[in-house]
Design a protein around this motif. Structure first.
Motif, short mmCIF file in Angstrom:
data_model
loop_
_atom_site.label_atom_id
_atom_site.label_comp_id
_atom_site.label_asym_id
_atom_site.label_seq_id
_atom_site.Cartn_x
_atom_site.Cartn_y
_atom_site.Cartn_z
N ALA A 102 -16.89 34.40 -33.15
CA ALA A 102 -16.22 34.07 -34.41
C ALA A 102 -14.80 33.58 -34.15
CB ALA A 102 -16.20 35.29 -35.33
N ILE A 103 -14.10 34.22 -33.22
CA ILE A 103 -12.73 33.79 -32.87
C ILE A 103 -12.76 32.38 -32.29
CG2 ILE A 103 -10.81 34.22 -31.29
CD1 ILE A 103 -11.38 37.25 -31.70
N LEU A 104 -13.70 32.13 -31.37
CA LEU A 104 -13.79 30.80 -30.77
C LEU A 104 -14.15 29.74 -31.80
CD1 LEU A 104 -15.58 31.67 -27.41
CD2 LEU A 104 -13.21 30.93 -27.71
N ARG A 105 -15.05 30.06 -32.72
CA ARG A 105 -15.43 29.12 -33.77
C ARG A 105 -14.21 28.79 -34.64
NH1 ARG A 105 -19.10 31.95 -36.75
NH2 ARG A 105 -20.65 31.61 -35.14
N GLU A 106 -13.43 29.78 -34.97
CA GLU A 106 -12.23 29.57 -35.79
C GLU A 106 -11.22 28.68 -35.05
OE1 GLU A 106 -9.71 29.61 -38.96
OE2 GLU A 106 -11.77 30.33 -38.89
N GLU A 107 -11.04 28.94 -33.73
CA GLU A 107 -10.12 28.11 -32.95
C GLU A 107 -10.59 26.66 -32.91
OE1 GLU A 107 -9.73 29.90 -29.11
OE2 GLU A 107 -8.61 31.62 -29.88
N ILE A 108 -11.90 26.45 -32.75
CA ILE A 108 -12.45 25.09 -32.70
C ILE A 108 -12.24 24.40 -34.05
CG2 ILE A 108 -14.62 23.78 -32.60
CD1 ILE A 108 -15.53 25.80 -30.44
N GLU A 109 -12.47 25.12 -35.14
CA GLU A 109 -12.28 24.53 -36.46
C GLU A 109 -10.81 24.19 -36.70
OE1 GLU A 109 -14.00 27.22 -39.29
OE2 GLU A 109 -16.05 26.82 -38.62
N GLN A 110 -9.90 25.05 -36.25
CA GLN A 110 -8.47 24.78 -36.43
C GLN A 110 -8.06 23.55 -35.63
OE1 GLN A 110 -6.36 28.37 -35.42
NE2 GLN A 110 -6.89 29.38 -37.36
N LYS A 111 -8.58 23.40 -34.42
CA LYS A 111 -8.26 22.22 -33.60
C LYS A 111 -8.83 20.96 -34.24
CE LYS A 111 -7.69 24.50 -29.18
NZ LYS A 111 -8.17 24.67 -27.81
N ALA A 112 -10.02 21.05 -34.80
CA ALA A 112 -10.63 19.89 -35.44
C ALA A 112 -9.82 19.47 -36.66
CB ALA A 112 -12.08 20.21 -35.84
N VAL A 113 -9.35 20.43 -37.43
CA VAL A 113 -8.53 20.12 -38.61
C VAL A 113 -7.21 19.50 -38.16
CG1 VAL A 113 -7.21 21.16 -40.51
CG2 VAL A 113 -9.59 21.84 -40.11
N ALA A 114 -6.61 20.04 -37.09
CA ALA A 114 -5.34 19.50 -36.60
C ALA A 114 -5.52 18.08 -36.09
CB ALA A 114 -4.80 20.40 -35.50
N GLU A 115 -6.62 17.80 -35.42
CA GLU A 115 -6.86 16.43 -34.91
C GLU A 115 -7.07 15.46 -36.05
OE1 GLU A 115 -10.04 16.44 -32.07
OE2 GLU A 115 -8.96 17.75 -30.69
N ARG A 116 -7.76 15.88 -37.10
CA ARG A 116 -7.95 15.00 -38.27
C ARG A 116 -6.61 14.73 -38.96
NH1 ARG A 116 -12.17 18.26 -41.24
NH2 ARG A 116 -12.94 19.11 -39.31
N GLY A 117 -5.74 15.73 -38.97
CA GLY A 117 -4.43 15.56 -39.59
C GLY A 117 -3.56 14.60 -38.79
N ASN A 118 -3.66 14.62 -37.47
CA ASN A 118 -2.89 13.71 -36.61
C ASN A 118 -3.38 12.26 -36.73
OD1 ASN A 118 -1.28 15.76 -35.68
ND2 ASN A 118 -2.51 16.11 -33.85
N LYS A 119 -4.65 12.06 -36.98
CA LYS A 119 -5.22 10.71 -37.09
C LYS A 119 -4.91 10.09 -38.46
CE LYS A 119 -8.98 11.41 -33.86
NZ LYS A 119 -10.42 11.46 -33.66
N GLY A 120 -4.73 10.92 -39.46
CA GLY A 120 -4.54 10.40 -40.82
C GLY A 120 -3.15 10.06 -41.14
#
Length: 120
Positions: A102-120
């Motif tokens: 669960a911790i790893l899944r949350e970290e992956i989701e946070q990184k994915a959200v951060a990458e989408r924010g950097n691209k936009g």
């Protein structure tokens, strides 16, 4: 057929069932050794009546064949306790693994959200 003959048949049948379970890979070898040992012990005690009768006299057991079943019952309780301890450990490990996943899944989701924010 007396109790000793029945115990001999049960012991041989039990050993054959354990060996078949190992052959079909339904029982691990490390557990089968313990079961085979108990089956052989019961077979030996059933075969040598004088030994079980002397043991029964020593423990003041009036019906000697009941000592065979007492030995089997004590073994079963010991094995159940061992399996319960192993199960408790495995349960703790499963909980820990689920929490880490669960911790790893949350970290992956946070990184994915951060990458989408950097691209936009």
């Amino acid at each position: 057929m007396d109790v000793y003959q029945l115990a001999i048949l049960f012991s041989v049948g039990f050993i054959l069932i354990v060996l078949d379970l190992v052959r079909r890979r339904r029982l691990k070898e490390k557990y089968s050794l313990l079961w085979i040992f108990v089956g052989l012990l019961m077979l030996v005690l059933s075969t040598f009546r004088s030994a079980i009768e002397h043991m029964a006299a020593f423990f003041h057991v009036y019906y000697a064949p009941s000592l065979l079943f007492l030995v089997g019952l004590v073994f079963c309780f010991s094995l159940i306790l061992h399996v319960t301890v192993v199960l408790s450990r495995l349960e703790d490990r499963v909980v820990r693994l689920a929490q880490e996943a669960a911790i790893l899944r949350e970290e992956i989701e946070q990184k994915a959200v951060a990458e989408r924010g950097n691209k936009g």
